[in-house]
Design a protein around this motif. Structure first.
Motif, PDB file in Angstrom:
ATOM      1  N   PRO A 126      37.812  35.401  44.017  1.00  0.00           N
ATOM      2  CA  PRO A 126      37.044  34.298  43.406  1.00  0.00           C
ATOM      3  C   PRO A 126      37.454  32.813  44.053  1.00  0.00           C
ATOM      4  O   PRO A 126      38.588  32.780  44.426  1.00  0.00           O
ATOM      5  N   TYR A 127      36.657  32.215  44.379  1.00  0.00           N
ATOM      6  CA  TYR A 127      36.638  30.863  44.618  1.00  0.00           C
ATOM      7  C   TYR A 127      35.646  29.820  44.074  1.00  0.00           C
ATOM      8  O   TYR A 127      35.025  29.973  43.176  1.00  0.00           O
ATOM      9  N   GLU A 128      35.922  28.651  43.831  1.00  0.00           N
ATOM     10  CA  GLU A 128      35.499  27.491  43.173  1.00  0.00           C
ATOM     11  C   GLU A 128      34.472  26.754  43.987  1.00  0.00           C
ATOM     12  O   GLU A 128      34.902  26.391  45.175  1.00  0.00           O
ATOM     13  N   TYR A 129      33.233  26.251  43.388  1.00  0.00           N
ATOM     14  CA  TYR A 129      32.448  25.704  44.307  1.00  0.00           C
ATOM     15  C   TYR A 129      32.134  24.439  43.450  1.00  0.00           C
ATOM     16  O   TYR A 129      31.818  24.452  42.203  1.00  0.00           O
ATOM     17  N   ARG A 130      32.291  22.959  43.850  1.00  0.00           N
ATOM     18  CA  ARG A 130      31.910  22.094  42.955  1.00  0.00           C
ATOM     19  C   ARG A 130      30.760  21.408  43.732  1.00  0.00           C
ATOM     20  O   ARG A 130      30.544  21.126  44.822  1.00  0.00           O
ATOM     21  N   SER A 131      30.001  20.716  42.655  1.00  0.00           N
ATOM     22  CA  SER A 131      28.745  20.203  43.018  1.00  0.00           C
ATOM     23  C   SER A 131      28.290  19.488  41.745  1.00  0.00           C
ATOM     24  O   SER A 131      28.114  19.823  40.816  1.00  0.00           O
ATOM     25  N   GLY A 132      28.029  18.036  41.983  1.00  0.00           N
ATOM     26  CA  GLY A 132      27.339  17.137  41.223  1.00  0.00           C
ATOM     27  C   GLY A 132      28.108  17.128  39.848  1.00  0.00           C
ATOM     28  O   GLY A 132      27.522  16.997  38.723  1.00  0.00           O
ATOM     29  N   GLY A 133      29.603  16.994  39.954  1.00  0.00           N
ATOM     30  CA  GLY A 133      30.427  17.117  38.775  1.00  0.00           C
ATOM     31  C   GLY A 133      30.545  18.315  38.231  1.00  0.00           C
ATOM     32  O   GLY A 133      31.132  18.364  37.256  1.00  0.00           O
ATOM     33  N   LYS A 134      30.000  19.280  38.571  1.00  0.00           N
ATOM     34  CA  LYS A 134      30.137  20.854  37.731  1.00  0.00           C
ATOM     35  C   LYS A 134      30.829  21.542  38.974  1.00  0.00           C
ATOM     36  O   LYS A 134      30.666  21.549  40.199  1.00  0.00           O
ATOM     37  N   THR A 135      31.936  22.472  38.271  1.00  0.00           N
ATOM     38  CA  THR A 135      32.607  23.438  38.929  1.00  0.00           C
ATOM     39  C   THR A 135      31.905  25.030  38.595  1.00  0.00           C
ATOM     40  O   THR A 135      31.857  25.152  37.402  1.00  0.00           O
ATOM     41  N   ILE A 136      31.578  25.644  39.886  1.00  0.00           N
ATOM     42  CA  ILE A 136      31.056  26.937  39.582  1.00  0.00           C
ATOM     43  C   ILE A 136      32.172  28.001  39.913  1.00  0.00           C
ATOM     44  O   ILE A 136      32.539  27.997  41.141  1.00  0.00           O
ATOM     45  N   LEU A 137      32.420  28.992  39.373  1.00  0.00           N
ATOM     46  CA  LEU A 137      33.571  30.098  39.858  1.00  0.00           C
ATOM     47  C   LEU A 137      32.469  31.168  40.456  1.00  0.00           C
ATOM     48  O   LEU A 137      31.850  31.919  39.781  1.00  0.00           O
ATOM     49  N   VAL A 138      32.746  31.481  41.472  1.00  0.00           N
ATOM     50  CA  VAL A 138      32.181  32.463  42.241  1.00  0.00           C
ATOM     51  C   VAL A 138      33.120  33.694  42.598  1.00  0.00           C
ATOM     52  O   VAL A 138      34.166  33.631  43.122  1.00  0.00           O
ATOM     53  N   SER A 139      32.506  34.829  42.086  1.00  0.00           N
ATOM     54  CA  SER A 139      33.346  36.181  42.281  1.00  0.00           C
ATOM     55  C   SER A 139      32.210  37.257  42.614  1.00  0.00           C
ATOM     56  O   SER A 139      31.174  37.072  42.256  1.00  0.00           O
ATOM     57  N   SER A 140      32.721  38.144  43.304  1.00  0.00           N
ATOM     58  CA  SER A 140      31.881  39.258  43.601  1.00  0.00           C
ATOM     59  C   SER A 140      32.535  40.771  43.506  1.00  0.00           C
ATOM     60  O   SER A 140      33.956  40.728  43.794  1.00  0.00           O
ATOM     61  N   PHE A 141      31.755  41.699  42.815  1.00  0.00           N
ATOM     62  CA  PHE A 141      32.368  43.023  42.624  1.00  0.00           C
ATOM     63  C   PHE A 141      31.220  43.948  43.035  1.00  0.00           C
ATOM     64  O   PHE A 141      30.028  43.632  43.097  1.00  0.00           O
ATOM     65  N   TYR A 142      31.603  45.200  42.809  1.00  0.00           N
ATOM     66  CA  TYR A 142      30.723  46.166  43.102  1.00  0.00           C
ATOM     67  C   TYR A 142      30.990  47.421  42.478  1.00  0.00           C
ATOM     68  O   TYR A 142      32.071  47.483  41.987  1.00  0.00           O
ATOM     69  N   ASN A 143      29.920  48.037  42.101  1.00  0.00           N
ATOM     70  CA  ASN A 143      30.034  49.394  41.161  1.00  0.00           C
ATOM     71  C   ASN A 143      30.349  50.556  42.070  1.00  0.00           C
ATOM     72  O   ASN A 143      29.622  51.047  42.776  1.00  0.00           O
ATOM     73  N   THR A 144      31.499  51.095  41.675  1.00  0.00           N
ATOM     74  CA  THR A 144      31.856  51.932  42.735  1.00  0.00           C
ATOM     75  C   THR A 144      31.087  53.526  42.439  1.00  0.00           C
ATOM     76  O   THR A 144      31.419  54.392  43.213  1.00  0.00           O
ATOM     77  N   GLN A 145      30.399  53.464  41.319  1.00  0.00           N
ATOM     78  CA  GLN A 145      29.582  54.609  41.099  1.00  0.00           C
ATOM     79  C   GLN A 145      28.084  54.611  41.421  1.00  0.00           C
ATOM     80  O   GLN A 145      27.389  55.257  41.007  1.00  0.00           O
TER      81      GLN A 145
END
Length: 61
Positions: free
Chosen positions: A15-34
């Motif tokens: 996961p990583y943080e993205y900051r824009s316009g005074g807001k912080t967004i936490l970006v993460s990525s997963f996949y369904n193994t099934q």
């Protein structure tokens, strides 16, 4: 998340943080193994469908 659910999903990237316009967004990525299809396969199917239905307008305007 329950242990059973954790086994179903795998991390694609850290996961990583993205900051824009005074807001912080936490970006993460997963996949369904099934899953029956990969993300790449689903994207190809969507693009093929756009071509076959003559819906070839730009993806991004």
């Amino acid at each position: 998340m329950p242990e059973k659910e954790k086994e179903k999903y795998a991390v694609l990237s850290e996961p990583y943080e993205y900051r824009s316009g005074g807001k912080t967004i936490l970006v993460s990525s997963f996949y369904n193994t099934q899953a029956k299809a990969t993300a790449e396969e689903l994207i190809i199917k969507m693009l093929e469908n756009r071509i076959l239905t003559n819906n070839v307008s730009p993806l991004v305007s």
